[in-house]
Design a protein around this motif. Structure first.
Motif, PDB file in Angstrom:
ATOM      1  N   THR A  27       0.834  -1.211   0.000  1.00  0.00           N
ATOM      2  CA  THR A  27       0.000   0.000   0.000  1.00  0.00           C
ATOM      3  C   THR A  27       0.866   1.258   0.000  1.00  0.00           C
ATOM      4  O   THR A  27       0.586   2.226  -0.713  1.00  0.00           O
ATOM      5  N   ILE A  28       1.931   1.236   0.806  1.00  0.00           N
ATOM      6  CA  ILE A  28       2.849   2.384   0.868  1.00  0.00           C
ATOM      7  C   ILE A  28       3.514   2.594  -0.493  1.00  0.00           C
ATOM      8  O   ILE A  28       3.645   3.730  -0.969  1.00  0.00           O
ATOM      9  N   LEU A  29       3.912   1.515  -1.139  1.00  0.00           N
ATOM     10  CA  LEU A  29       4.518   1.633  -2.471  1.00  0.00           C
ATOM     11  C   LEU A  29       3.526   2.171  -3.505  1.00  0.00           C
ATOM     12  O   LEU A  29       3.878   3.019  -4.325  1.00  0.00           O
ATOM     13  N   THR A  30       2.285   1.700  -3.430  1.00  0.00           N
ATOM     14  CA  THR A  30       1.245   2.196  -4.353  1.00  0.00           C
ATOM     15  C   THR A  30       1.046   3.693  -4.177  1.00  0.00           C
ATOM     16  O   THR A  30       0.921   4.437  -5.157  1.00  0.00           O
ATOM     17  N   LYS A  31       1.030   4.153  -2.926  1.00  0.00           N
ATOM     18  CA  LYS A  31       0.844   5.591  -2.660  1.00  0.00           C
ATOM     19  C   LYS A  31       2.048   6.394  -3.145  1.00  0.00           C
ATOM     20  O   LYS A  31       1.894   7.517  -3.641  1.00  0.00           O
ATOM     21  N   ALA A  32       3.247   5.829  -2.999  1.00  0.00           N
ATOM     22  CA  ALA A  32       4.446   6.516  -3.497  1.00  0.00           C
ATOM     23  C   ALA A  32       4.378   6.674  -5.014  1.00  0.00           C
ATOM     24  O   ALA A  32       4.671   7.742  -5.567  1.00  0.00           O
ATOM     25  N   ILE A  33       3.966   5.602  -5.703  1.00  0.00           N
ATOM     26  CA  ILE A  33       3.811   5.647  -7.168  1.00  0.00           C
ATOM     27  C   ILE A  33       2.771   6.692  -7.564  1.00  0.00           C
ATOM     28  O   ILE A  33       2.991   7.502  -8.476  1.00  0.00           O
ATOM     29  N   ASP A  34       1.655   6.698  -6.844  1.00  0.00           N
ATOM     30  CA  ASP A  34       0.581   7.646  -7.140  1.00  0.00           C
ATOM     31  C   ASP A  34       1.043   9.096  -6.925  1.00  0.00           C
ATOM     32  O   ASP A  34       0.725   9.989  -7.709  1.00  0.00           O
ATOM     33  N   THR A  35       1.814   9.313  -5.862  1.00  0.00           N
ATOM     34  CA  THR A  35       2.316  10.667  -5.566  1.00  0.00           C
ATOM     35  C   THR A  35       3.225  11.159  -6.684  1.00  0.00           C
ATOM     36  O   THR A  35       3.123  12.314  -7.124  1.00  0.00           O
ATOM     37  N   ILE A  36       4.119  10.300  -7.153  1.00  0.00           N
ATOM     38  CA  ILE A  36       5.012  10.696  -8.251  1.00  0.00           C
ATOM     39  C   ILE A  36       4.195  11.029  -9.498  1.00  0.00           C
ATOM     40  O   ILE A  36       4.420  12.048 -10.163  1.00  0.00           O
ATOM     41  N   HIS A  37       3.201  10.184  -9.801  1.00  0.00           N
ATOM     42  CA  HIS A  37       2.383  10.404 -10.988  1.00  0.00           C
ATOM     43  C   HIS A  37       1.593  11.718 -10.893  1.00  0.00           C
ATOM     44  O   HIS A  37       1.485  12.463 -11.876  1.00  0.00           O
ATOM     45  N   ARG A  38       1.057  12.018  -9.705  1.00  0.00           N
ATOM     46  CA  ARG A  38       0.274  13.251  -9.523  1.00  0.00           C
ATOM     47  C   ARG A  38       1.132  14.499  -9.663  1.00  0.00           C
ATOM     48  O   ARG A  38       0.628  15.593  -9.889  1.00  0.00           O
ATOM     49  N   ASN A  39       2.432  14.350  -9.505  1.00  0.00           N
ATOM     50  CA  ASN A  39       3.342  15.497  -9.637  1.00  0.00           C
ATOM     51  C   ASN A  39       3.960  15.592 -11.033  1.00  0.00           C
ATOM     52  O   ASN A  39       4.904  16.368 -11.240  1.00  0.00           O
ATOM     53  N   LYS A  40       3.407  14.848 -11.974  1.00  0.00           N
ATOM     54  CA  LYS A  40       3.940  14.818 -13.332  1.00  0.00           C
ATOM     55  C   LYS A  40       3.999  16.209 -13.957  1.00  0.00           C
ATOM     56  O   LYS A  40       5.015  16.612 -14.545  1.00  0.00           O
ATOM     57  N   SER A  41       2.911  16.980 -13.817  1.00  0.00           N
ATOM     58  CA  SER A  41       2.880  18.318 -14.423  1.00  0.00           C
ATOM     59  C   SER A  41       3.902  19.244 -13.767  1.00  0.00           C
ATOM     60  O   SER A  41       4.535  20.065 -14.438  1.00  0.00           O
ATOM     61  N   LYS A  42       4.100  19.077 -12.469  1.00  0.00           N
ATOM     62  CA  LYS A  42       5.113  19.877 -11.755  1.00  0.00           C
ATOM     63  C   LYS A  42       6.511  19.551 -12.292  1.00  0.00           C
ATOM     64  O   LYS A  42       7.330  20.454 -12.525  1.00  0.00           O
ATOM     65  N   PHE A  43       6.787  18.255 -12.469  1.00  0.00           N
ATOM     66  CA  PHE A  43       8.094  17.866 -13.007  1.00  0.00           C
ATOM     67  C   PHE A  43       8.296  18.437 -14.411  1.00  0.00           C
ATOM     68  O   PHE A  43       9.396  18.861 -14.760  1.00  0.00           O
ATOM     69  N   PHE A  44       7.205  18.452 -15.207  1.00  0.00           N
ATOM     70  CA  PHE A  44       7.299  18.984 -16.577  1.00  0.00           C
ATOM     71  C   PHE A  44       7.565  20.488 -16.551  1.00  0.00           C
ATOM     72  O   PHE A  44       8.415  20.995 -17.296  1.00  0.00           O
ATOM     73  N   GLU A  45       6.840  21.204 -15.671  1.00  0.00           N
ATOM     74  CA  GLU A  45       7.029  22.662 -15.576  1.00  0.00           C
ATOM     75  C   GLU A  45       8.452  23.010 -15.168  1.00  0.00           C
ATOM     76  O   GLU A  45       9.040  23.978 -15.653  1.00  0.00           O
ATOM     77  N   GLU A  46       9.001  22.229 -14.253  1.00  0.00           N
ATOM     78  CA  GLU A  46      10.331  22.546 -13.709  1.00  0.00           C
ATOM     79  C   GLU A  46      11.469  22.021 -14.580  1.00  0.00           C
ATOM     80  O   GLU A  46      12.537  22.627 -14.643  1.00  0.00           O
ATOM     81  N   HIS A  47      11.240  20.874 -15.257  1.00  0.00           N
ATOM     82  CA  HIS A  47      12.363  20.218 -15.933  1.00  0.00           C
ATOM     83  C   HIS A  47      12.072  19.813 -17.378  1.00  0.00           C
ATOM     84  O   HIS A  47      12.938  19.227 -18.021  1.00  0.00           O
ATOM     85  N   GLY A  48      10.862  20.099 -17.869  1.00  0.00           N
ATOM     86  CA  GLY A  48      10.526  19.744 -19.244  1.00  0.00           C
ATOM     87  C   GLY A  48      10.439  18.237 -19.452  1.00  0.00           C
ATOM     88  O   GLY A  48      10.112  17.483 -18.536  1.00  0.00           O
TER      89      GLY A  48
END
Length: 466
Positions: free
Chosen positions: A49-70
Motif C-alpha cells: 500500500t505504501i509503495l502504491t501511494k508513493a507511485i501515485d504521488t510521483i504520478h500526480r506530480n507529473k505536471s510539476k516535473f514537466f514545468e520545472e524540468h521539461g
C-alpha cells in the motif's frame, strides 16, 4: 537561513551482526515466515500500500516535473514509477532481494548486509521478502524507494512522503497552538517554580512527547493520523495505558546533573533526542527540548534525524527546518514566539541537528559500536539519550522474539552508550520489561495491544559503572 549542523558520514562496513541462535539465549528475528503474523500482514498488506501511494504521488506530480524540468522531468517520472512498480511486484511474489545499484556511500554496506543475511539462510533458499527478517526487509524497501528516486535526476531530490508530513502538521494546528501556549505559561513562571512543580511539568511534557508518537504515517500506511485535540488535556486518561513508566528515573538522571551544576561540581551538559516522526510528534519533541533548556535541566540538545525520506513520516533535515519556519510564521502569538526561540537556539548552538547513515540502515543498535563507532562515540557524550518511537525500539531490542518479561537491559545486548530512555507507543509485536502476567492480562483484555498504538512505554536503562 537556519544554522543547522548536518553530519553526513559514510558508514563503516564492519558490522558485528548477531547470529540468530536461541541456544545462546538470543531469540530469532521476527519475520513473515509465520503466515498471519503481524510481520506477515505488514509485508503482505501495508508495505505494498505504501509503495502504491508513493507511485501515485510521483504520478500526480507529473505536471510539476514537466514545468520545472521539461521532457527530462517526464522521463524521470516514468523511470522512477517503473522501478517502484517492479519492486512492488517483487515484494508481492516473494522474489529474491536485489543488491542496490546506485553507488551511494552506503550502497556497499547495504549489499554486504544482504550477503550476511544470505549466508545465514544458507544455500537452500535465497534471501527474499517473506523469508528474511522483517526489520531488514522493511528498511530495505525504503532504501529501494530512495534508490528509485535517486537514480532519476532531475527529480532525484523529490520526497514522495512530503505531502503526508506537511498535511499532518497543518491538521494538528489546534494541538500545536495549545502546546506552545502551555509552554509559554510555564516559561513565564519558570523562576518561581519549586522542584516539585518543575518535576510535574517535566513529566507532562515527557508524556506529551511519548503520545505524540501515535501520529505515525507508516503505521496508517499514509492515512491521516494527526493530533486534533489539546494533548495536555488527554494525559490523565492515558496514564493507565503506560505499561512501563520509568519517567522518575529519567527525571533523577537530569535533576542530579542540575543539582550538581548549582553546587559547581558538574555541568549539566546535553540531552540527545533520536527523532521519529515529523508533523505533530516533532513539535512535541521541540517543546520538550525547549523546556529542558529553559529550565536548566540541560544545556544543549542534539537532535538526530534521517539522511533521506524514511518510514513515510520520519524527520529529515528538510522537515526539521521546515517545521521551525512554519512555527515562526504562524499567526499565533505563542507558536510564533516558540519558533523564533527555537531558531535562536540553533543559531547559538544550544540546539544542533545531525544525521548519520546508520539511522537509515537495517542494523540493530547493538551493532552500532562496531559498525558506526563515530556515532556511538557521539552518543557517549550525552547525559541522556531519548529514543523516540517504534522503529527505534525494534532496533534497540533487535526486533527479536523476546519473552515479555525479559529485562530491557538484556534485550539491549550491550548497547549502552549513555543513560537511555525509549519513548514508544506500541505498534509492533515486541515488548520486553513487563511484569509476570502483565502481557497475558493485556492479551485477554485487548488481543491487539502490541500493535494498535493504544499502549506505551517509558523504558530507561543506565550503564553500570565500571
Amino acid at each position: 537561513m537556519l544554522s543547522i549542523k548536518v553530519e553526513l558520514e559514510s558508514s563503516s562496513t564492519a558490522t558485528a551482526m548477531a547470529v540468530d541462535q536461541t541456544v545462546h539465549g538470543v531469540p530469532p528475528s521476527l519475520s513473515a515466515k509465520v503466515t498471519g503474523s503481524f510481520a506477515y500482514l505488514t509485508i503482505r498488506d501495508r508495505m505494498p500500500t505504501i509503495l502504491t501511494k508513493a507511485i501515485d504521488t510521483i504520478h500526480r506530480n507529473k505536471s510539476k516535473f514537466f514545468e520545472e524540468h521539461g521532457e527530462e522531468g517526464i522521463s524521470a517520472e516514468k523511470q522512477a514509477i517503473s522501478l517502484l512498480s517492479k519492486m512492488r511486484n517483487e515484494l508481492l511474489t516473494d522474489k529474491p532481494l536485489l543488491e542496490l545499484m546506485d553507488g551511494l556511500p552506503d550502497t556497499e554496506s547495504w549489499n554486504q548486509y544482504m550477503q550476511r543475511q544470505q549466508s545465514q539462510l544458507g544455500d537452500q533458499e535465497p534471501a527474499s521478502w517473506f523469508k528474511s527478517p522483517w526489520l531488514y526487509v522493511e528498511c530495505y524497501m525504503y532504501r529501494r524507494i530512495q534508490e528509485a528516486i535517486g537514480l532519476n535526476p532531475p527529480i532525484n531530490n523529490f520526497d514522495v512522503f512530503n505531502e503526508g508530513k506537511t498535511q499532518s502538521f497543518f491538521e494538528s494546528q489546534q494541538a500545536v497552538m495549545a502546546l506552545c501556549t502551555y509552554l509559554g505559561d510555564i516559561q513565564r513562571s519558570m523562576e518561581k517554580l519549586s522542584e516539585n512543580q518543575l518535576s510535574e511539568y517535566f513529566n507532562k511534557l515527557l508524556q506529551v512527547s511519548l503520545w505524540g508518537n501515535k501520529c505515525d504515517l507508516s503505521i496508517s500506511a499514509g492515512q491521516d493520523n494527526s493530533q486534533k485535540t489539546s494533548p495536555i488535556d488527554s494525559l490523565n486518561s492515558l496514564q493507565s495505558f503506560i505499561l512501563v513508566d520509568d519517567s522518575n528515573m529519567v527525571w533523577l538522571t537530569l535533576n542530579s546533573s542540575r543539582r550538581l551544576e548549582r553546587t559547581g561540581k558538574k555541568t549539566a551538559d546535553r540531552v540527545d533526542i533520536v527523532l521519529d516522526n515529523a508533523g505533530f510528534e516533532l513539535v512535541t519533541d521541540l517543546v520538550l527540548a525547549d523546556f529542558l533548556v529553559s529550565s536548566g535541566l540541560a544545556r544543549q540538545i542534539h537532535f538526530h534525524g534521517k539522511c533521506f525520506p524514511w518510514f513515510v513520516s520520519d524527520v529529515t533535515a528538510k522537515d526539521f527546518q521546515w517545521t521551525i519556519r512554519q512555527t515562526m510564521a504562524a499567526n499565533h502569538k505563542w507558536m510564533c514566539k516558540s519558533g523564533f526561540r527555537w531558531q535562536s537556539y540553533l543559531k547559538e548552538g544550544v540546539w544542533c541537528y545531525h544525521d548519520h547513515p546508520f539511522w537509515t540502515q537495517p542494523h540493530e543498535f547493538c551493532d552500532m559500536a562496531a559498525d558506526a563507532p563515530d556515532l556511538y562515540a557521539t552518543l557517549q557524550e550525552a547525559d541522556l539519550v531519548l529514543f523516540k518511537g517504534d522503529l527505534n525500539y525494534r532496533k534497540l531490542t533487535g526486533d527479536r522474539d523476546w519473552g515479555h518479561t525479559v529485562d530491557f537491559c538484556a534485550a539491549l545486548r550491550g548497547f549502552e552508550p549513555a543513560p537511555l530512555c525509549s519513548l514508544r507507543t506500541l505498534k509492533a509485536n515486541i515488548q520486553v520489561g513487563l511484569q509476570p502476567g502483565q502481557a497475558e492480562k493485556l492479551t485477554s483484555q485487548d488481543p491487539s495491544w502490541m500493535t494498535n498504538g493504544n499502549y506505551a512505554v517509558i523504558q530507561f536503562h543506565i550503564p553500570k559503572l565500571e
